[in-house]
Motif scaffolding. Structure first.
Motif, PDB file in Angstrom:
ATOM      1  N   UNK A   1      -5.177  -7.927   2.587  1.00  0.00           N
ATOM      2  CA  UNK A   1      -5.725  -7.746   3.933  1.00  0.00           C
ATOM      3  C   UNK A   1      -4.638  -7.350   4.924  1.00  0.00           C
ATOM      4  N   UNK A   2      -3.427  -7.847   4.700  1.00  0.00           N
ATOM      5  CA  UNK A   2      -2.305  -7.542   5.604  1.00  0.00           C
ATOM      6  C   UNK A   2      -1.584  -6.254   5.210  1.00  0.00           C
ATOM      7  N   UNK A   3      -2.034  -5.597   4.128  1.00  0.00           N
ATOM      8  CA  UNK A   3      -1.390  -4.363   3.681  1.00  0.00           C
ATOM      9  C   UNK A   3      -0.080  -4.592   2.961  1.00  0.00           C
ATOM     10  N   UNK A   4       0.121  -5.795   2.404  1.00  0.00           N
ATOM     11  CA  UNK A   4       1.372  -6.128   1.725  1.00  0.00           C
ATOM     12  C   UNK A   4       1.187  -6.133   0.211  1.00  0.00           C
ATOM     13  N   UNK A   5       2.263  -5.850  -0.500  1.00  0.00           N
ATOM     14  CA  UNK A   5       2.260  -5.978  -1.950  1.00  0.00           C
ATOM     15  C   UNK A   5       2.264  -7.454  -2.317  1.00  0.00           C
ATOM     16  N   UNK A   6       1.402  -7.823  -3.262  1.00  0.00           N
ATOM     17  CA  UNK A   6       1.372  -9.181  -3.786  1.00  0.00           C
ATOM     18  C   UNK A   6       1.663  -9.168  -5.271  1.00  0.00           C
ATOM     19  N   UNK A   7       2.479 -10.110  -5.727  1.00  0.00           N
ATOM     20  CA  UNK A   7       2.921 -10.127  -7.118  1.00  0.00           C
ATOM     21  C   UNK A   7       2.745 -11.528  -7.681  1.00  0.00           C
ATOM     22  N   UNK A   8       2.228 -11.606  -8.882  1.00  0.00           N
ATOM     23  CA  UNK A   8       2.251 -12.859  -9.634  1.00  0.00           C
ATOM     24  C   UNK A   8       3.158 -12.652 -10.833  1.00  0.00           C
ATOM     25  N   UNK A   9       4.018 -13.611 -11.087  1.00  0.00           N
ATOM     26  CA  UNK A   9       4.959 -13.461 -12.200  1.00  0.00           C
ATOM     27  C   UNK A   9       4.327 -13.780 -13.539  1.00  0.00           C
ATOM     28  N   UNK A  10       3.142 -14.433 -13.543  1.00  0.00           N
ATOM     29  CA  UNK A  10       2.624 -14.914 -14.824  1.00  0.00           C
ATOM     30  C   UNK A  10       1.103 -14.934 -14.923  1.00  0.00           C
ATOM     31  N   UNK A  11       0.367 -14.398 -13.970  1.00  0.00           N
ATOM     32  CA  UNK A  11      -1.093 -14.416 -14.052  1.00  0.00           C
ATOM     33  C   UNK A  11      -1.556 -13.495 -15.178  1.00  0.00           C
ATOM     34  N   UNK A  12      -2.312 -14.028 -16.117  1.00  0.00           N
ATOM     35  CA  UNK A  12      -2.741 -13.221 -17.260  1.00  0.00           C
ATOM     36  C   UNK A  12      -4.255 -13.109 -17.388  1.00  0.00           C
TER      37      UNK A  12
END
Length: 339
Positions: free
Chosen positions: A243-254
């Motif tokens: 929503x904020x236009x930012x990159x979001x990353x999860x290191x381990x979500x599968x």
């Protein structure tokens, strides 16, 4: 001599950060040497002429802006070698480069060496200039582990000289040498880190708390969000980042639900999905261990555990295995009989 080279590379990755990098390079190189000496020592004076032409294309496809870049370079070089007397060798060369992306440049180099026959001592020296243009990757590359190229890079320029001495010992069975180098480098291309300060907030394994923590970080000026695992807990943070236009990353979500199609085009995971991990477990059970039947116990607490069992069963049965029974429970239950 005339030489032609062709290089074509195409690298693709799938998973959390799907990307494609392709490059092509054609090169034509011509070189010839003219002996200008006379008599039995015709090669005491030589003139070498070289011409090379390189044409390069670069293509990049990531969630960062796509790139389609090209350049060509025409180079012409002249080198003169002279050995007026046996102990003395001299050379001088000059090169001109006409590049489609950068300013044309002329570089040069001179060398000299003299050997004292009586002692075997050899002194040598050289001086010159050089230039190295930045690569496509250095200018336009992007990597999810936070490498971003700089399209405004200029070619590195070098100017320097060196002086050295060589001395043999024990009838040439041992040698000693020493060289002094002095170089000046301009517009050096270096890899620099991002000036960033990590801020960690405890999501308490609660989706609402995780989402609120992401909002708080965004309000504080966060430039990207690292979400917890898995989809159930990390998803709320990634939705706020999107929503904020930012990159979001999860290191381990599968969980396959942790994807761009469900969370947004700026949300990614570094992990492989359970479609792969469940299938790999089924392959190991059926092919490596020879197990033809299975009893599956599935934790219904989050989609990670549910989808891991689901894709294990699907692939195990595709291989010819048989699931005798699947029991389900929710984390915290004291007995399976509750279900």
């Amino acid at each position: 001599t005339l030489r032609y080279t062709y290089l074509d590379t195409d690298n693709q990755t799938t998973g959390g950060f799907p990307s494609r990098y392709a490059a092509r390079k054609d090169g034509v190189y011509f070189q010839t040497t003219l002996n200008l000496g006379s008599g039995p020592r015709l090669d005491r004076h030589r003139l070498t002429v070289g011409v090379d032409y390189e044409d390069e294309d670069y293509q990049q496809r990531t969630f960062f802006p796509d790139q389609d870049q090209s350049l060509d370079n025409l180079g012409v070089v002249l080198e003169y070698f002279a050995q007026p007397v046996d102990p003395l060798t001299l050379s001088a060369s000059i090169r001109y480069d006409d590049n489609s992306e950068f300013e044309d440049v002329t570089t040069y180099r001179g060398t000299g060496a003299y050997r004292f026959e009586r002692y075997g001592t050899r002194i040598k020296g050289s001086f010159g200039t050089a230039q190295k243009r930045p690569s496509f990757t250095e200018r336009f590359g992007f990597s999810p582990d936070f490498f971003v190229g700089n399209p405004d890079l200029k070619p590195e320029k070098n100017k320097g000289f060196d002086l050295g001495i060589e001395q043999p010992f024990l009838n040439d069975r041992a040698h000693m040498s020493a060289t002094y180098f002095n170089e000046k480098l301009e517009d050096e291309i270096r890899l620099v880190g991002f000036p960033s300060t990590p801020v960690n907030l405890d999501g308490k394994s609660d989706p609402v708390t995780v989402g609120n923590a992401a909002v708080q970080l965004i309000d504080q000026g966060a430039q990207f969000i690292v979400a917890p695992c898995d989809f159930d807990f990390g998803g709320p943070a990634s939705r706020e980042a999107q929503k904020a236009g930012l990159v979001g990353i999860s290191t381990c979500a599968s969980s396959p639900l942790y994807s761009s199609w469900s969370l947004g085009d700026k949300q990614f995971t570094l992990s492989m999905w359970n479609t792969t991990m469940g299938a790999a477990a089924a392959d190991y059970a059926f092919k490596e261990r020879g197990w033809k039947t299975a009893y599956v116990v599935t934790d219904q607490f989050i989609d990670y555990t549910k989808s891991l069992s689901r894709y294990f069963i699907k692939h195990f049965e595709t291989l010819g295995g048989k699931v005798l029974l699947e029991d389900k429970y929710t984390q915290g239950d004291q007995a399976f009989s509750a279900h």
